[in-house]
Design a protein around this motif. Structure first.
Motif, PDB file in Angstrom:
ATOM      1  N   TYR A  85       0.819  -1.209   0.000  1.00  0.00           N
ATOM      2  CA  TYR A  85       0.000   0.000   0.000  1.00  0.00           C
ATOM      3  C   TYR A  85       0.851   1.256   0.000  1.00  0.00           C
ATOM      4  O   TYR A  85       0.655   2.155  -0.820  1.00  0.00           O
ATOM      5  CB  TYR A  85      -0.949   0.005   1.204  1.00  0.00           C
ATOM      6  CG  TYR A  85      -1.879   1.188   1.216  1.00  0.00           C
ATOM      7  CD1 TYR A  85      -3.067   1.156   0.484  1.00  0.00           C
ATOM      8  CD2 TYR A  85      -1.564   2.340   1.917  1.00  0.00           C
ATOM      9  CE1 TYR A  85      -3.910   2.248   0.471  1.00  0.00           C
ATOM     10  CE2 TYR A  85      -2.409   3.442   1.907  1.00  0.00           C
ATOM     11  CZ  TYR A  85      -3.580   3.380   1.178  1.00  0.00           C
ATOM     12  OH  TYR A  85      -4.404   4.473   1.153  1.00  0.00           O
ATOM     13  N   ASP A  86       1.811   1.342   0.896  1.00  0.00           N
ATOM     14  CA  ASP A  86       2.638   2.542   0.967  1.00  0.00           C
ATOM     15  C   ASP A  86       3.557   2.664  -0.244  1.00  0.00           C
ATOM     16  O   ASP A  86       3.923   3.778  -0.632  1.00  0.00           O
ATOM     17  CB  ASP A  86       3.452   2.560   2.264  1.00  0.00           C
ATOM     18  CG  ASP A  86       2.587   2.839   3.488  1.00  0.00           C
ATOM     19  OD1 ASP A  86       1.635   3.640   3.363  1.00  0.00           O
ATOM     20  OD2 ASP A  86       2.844   2.252   4.547  1.00  0.00           O
ATOM     21  N   ASP A  87       3.927   1.541  -0.848  1.00  0.00           N
ATOM     22  CA  ASP A  87       4.712   1.609  -2.082  1.00  0.00           C
ATOM     23  C   ASP A  87       3.874   2.149  -3.237  1.00  0.00           C
ATOM     24  O   ASP A  87       4.370   2.881  -4.093  1.00  0.00           O
ATOM     25  CB  ASP A  87       5.246   0.219  -2.448  1.00  0.00           C
ATOM     26  CG  ASP A  87       6.296  -0.280  -1.478  1.00  0.00           C
ATOM     27  OD1 ASP A  87       6.936   0.566  -0.815  1.00  0.00           O
ATOM     28  OD2 ASP A  87       6.458  -1.512  -1.368  1.00  0.00           O
ATOM     29  N   ALA A  88       2.605   1.780  -3.274  1.00  0.00           N
ATOM     30  CA  ALA A  88       1.726   2.213  -4.367  1.00  0.00           C
ATOM     31  C   ALA A  88       1.278   3.659  -4.210  1.00  0.00           C
ATOM     32  O   ALA A  88       0.946   4.324  -5.193  1.00  0.00           O
ATOM     33  CB  ALA A  88       0.502   1.306  -4.439  1.00  0.00           C
ATOM     34  N   PHE A  89       1.261   4.152  -2.960  1.00  0.00           N
ATOM     35  CA  PHE A  89       0.835   5.528  -2.683  1.00  0.00           C
ATOM     36  C   PHE A  89       1.947   6.256  -1.921  1.00  0.00           C
ATOM     37  O   PHE A  89       1.795   6.587  -0.738  1.00  0.00           O
ATOM     38  CB  PHE A  89      -0.469   5.531  -1.880  1.00  0.00           C
ATOM     39  CG  PHE A  89      -1.626   4.929  -2.609  1.00  0.00           C
ATOM     40  CD1 PHE A  89      -2.437   5.705  -3.421  1.00  0.00           C
ATOM     41  CD2 PHE A  89      -1.893   3.569  -2.515  1.00  0.00           C
ATOM     42  CE1 PHE A  89      -3.505   5.144  -4.107  1.00  0.00           C
ATOM     43  CE2 PHE A  89      -2.958   2.999  -3.195  1.00  0.00           C
ATOM     44  CZ  PHE A  89      -3.763   3.787  -4.000  1.00  0.00           C
ATOM     45  N   PRO A  90       3.065   6.521  -2.597  1.00  0.00           N
ATOM     46  CA  PRO A  90       4.232   7.062  -1.888  1.00  0.00           C
ATOM     47  C   PRO A  90       4.148   8.540  -1.568  1.00  0.00           C
ATOM     48  O   PRO A  90       4.817   9.008  -0.650  1.00  0.00           O
ATOM     49  CB  PRO A  90       5.380   6.774  -2.851  1.00  0.00           C
ATOM     50  CG  PRO A  90       4.739   6.812  -4.209  1.00  0.00           C
ATOM     51  CD  PRO A  90       3.360   6.255  -4.013  1.00  0.00           C
ATOM     52  N   HIS A  91       3.367   9.292  -2.320  1.00  0.00           N
ATOM     53  CA  HIS A  91       3.313  10.743  -2.134  1.00  0.00           C
ATOM     54  C   HIS A  91       1.908  11.117  -1.671  1.00  0.00           C
ATOM     55  O   HIS A  91       0.940  10.913  -2.393  1.00  0.00           O
ATOM     56  CB  HIS A  91       3.660  11.470  -3.428  1.00  0.00           C
ATOM     57  CG  HIS A  91       4.969  11.035  -4.021  1.00  0.00           C
ATOM     58  ND1 HIS A  91       6.171  11.283  -3.397  1.00  0.00           N
ATOM     59  CD2 HIS A  91       5.252  10.360  -5.155  1.00  0.00           C
ATOM     60  CE1 HIS A  91       7.154  10.785  -4.133  1.00  0.00           C
ATOM     61  NE2 HIS A  91       6.630  10.210  -5.193  1.00  0.00           N
ATOM     62  N   LYS A  92       1.824  11.651  -0.478  1.00  0.00           N
ATOM     63  CA  LYS A  92       0.518  11.943   0.117  1.00  0.00           C
ATOM     64  C   LYS A  92       0.477  13.393   0.576  1.00  0.00           C
ATOM     65  O   LYS A  92       0.132  13.690   1.723  1.00  0.00           O
ATOM     66  CB  LYS A  92       0.235  10.992   1.279  1.00  0.00           C
ATOM     67  CG  LYS A  92       0.257   9.499   0.914  1.00  0.00           C
ATOM     68  CD  LYS A  92      -0.128   8.659   2.116  1.00  0.00           C
ATOM     69  CE  LYS A  92      -0.213   7.177   1.779  1.00  0.00           C
ATOM     70  NZ  LYS A  92       1.113   6.560   1.667  1.00  0.00           N
ATOM     71  N   GLU A  93       0.799  14.317  -0.325  1.00  0.00           N
ATOM     72  CA  GLU A  93       0.891  15.719   0.064  1.00  0.00           C
ATOM     73  C   GLU A  93      -0.426  16.250   0.604  1.00  0.00           C
ATOM     74  O   GLU A  93      -0.454  16.988   1.594  1.00  0.00           O
ATOM     75  CB  GLU A  93       1.356  16.571  -1.117  1.00  0.00           C
ATOM     76  CG  GLU A  93       2.835  16.432  -1.464  1.00  0.00           C
ATOM     77  CD  GLU A  93       3.131  15.205  -2.319  1.00  0.00           C
ATOM     78  OE1 GLU A  93       2.169  14.466  -2.676  1.00  0.00           O
ATOM     79  OE2 GLU A  93       4.305  14.982  -2.645  1.00  0.00           O
ATOM     80  N   GLY A  94      -1.542  15.911  -0.052  1.00  0.00           N
ATOM     81  CA  GLY A  94      -2.839  16.384   0.423  1.00  0.00           C
ATOM     82  C   GLY A  94      -3.161  15.873   1.812  1.00  0.00           C
ATOM     83  O   GLY A  94      -3.640  16.623   2.678  1.00  0.00           O
TER      84      GLY A  94
END
Length: 224
Positions: free
Chosen positions: A33-42
């Motif tokens: 999960y964290d590999d697939a969604f690495p950038h969570k600026e919002g």
């Protein structure tokens, strides 16, 4: 809340839908999960708002906490007491390793209706409610309203989409999601009793070939 709100809250309590399939999907996804969604600026920006607006040591619920990253870690690093809840045992195992200073509990959103966790100064609900069928979402929002102290804050995010309990492929699994267009989402949260104090709508492209780019809706909400 008004009497009508309380009746809706009770109605949500009676639904009791089985979401074990969603939990199994996230158990299977695990560390990917964290590999697939690495950038969570919002999400980081919304978490920073919640962390800064509340005094240090505030009690915050991280609903659908997943792996604990980034939100539970962000909030504990800011000096808050975080209780994370998720329906995936696999995700919770990762969260406890990632954020040992937070308190993580296994549970479904509907199970929180009994008040077992008490009240909170703030709640983070990042993409947790999109896992519900649309008829449940207003009930869930009213329940979260009731879990907040007066003046408490809710950081909410959804994906902008006009869908209800729609099956999508997700990292090799199938999950069911719901969403709103932004004007309708604003209406739903206001009808639940919240004041909107800020919002953003960043575009997000996951690092995954089977999930298309999406518009994420972040709302900063306050219980009146």
């Amino acid at each position: 809340m008004s009497g009508d709100d309380e009746r809706d809250y009770d109605g949500y309590a009676r639904l009791g839908l089985d979401r074990s399939g969603q939990a199994e999907a996230f158990d299977n996804i695990g560390v990917r999960y964290d590999d697939a969604f690495p950038h969570k600026e919002g999400q980081l920006e919304a978490g920073a708002w919640l962390a800064a607006e509340l005094p240090p040591g505030s009690r915050i619920l991280d609903l659908g906490c997943g792996t604990g990253l980034p939100t539970a870690r962000q909030l504990t690093d800011a000096g808050h007491h975080v209780i994370g809840v998720d329906l995936s045992p696999g995700m919770l195992k990762l969260a406890r390793d990632n954020v040992p200073d937070a308190d993580f509990r296994l549970g479904d959103l509907a199970e929180l209706r009994d008040g077992r966790l008490g009240t909170f100064d703030g709640i983070a609900a990042f993409f947790a409610l999109l896992m519900l069928p649309r008829p449940e979402i207003p009930h869930a929002l009213r329940m979260l309203y009731g879990m907040l102290r007066p003046g408490g804050l809710l950081a909410l995010s959804m994906v902008e989409a006009d869908v209800d309990d729609f099956a999508i492929p997700f990292l090799g699994n199938t999950i069911r999601v719901s969403g709103y267009l932004r004007d309708e989402l604003r209406q739903v949260v206001r009808e639940a009793g919240f004041e909107i104090t800020g919002e953003s709508s960043p575009a997000y492209a996951p690092a995954s070939t089977d999930v298309p780019p999406e518009i994420q809706l972040f709302l900063n909400l306050r219980r009146a």
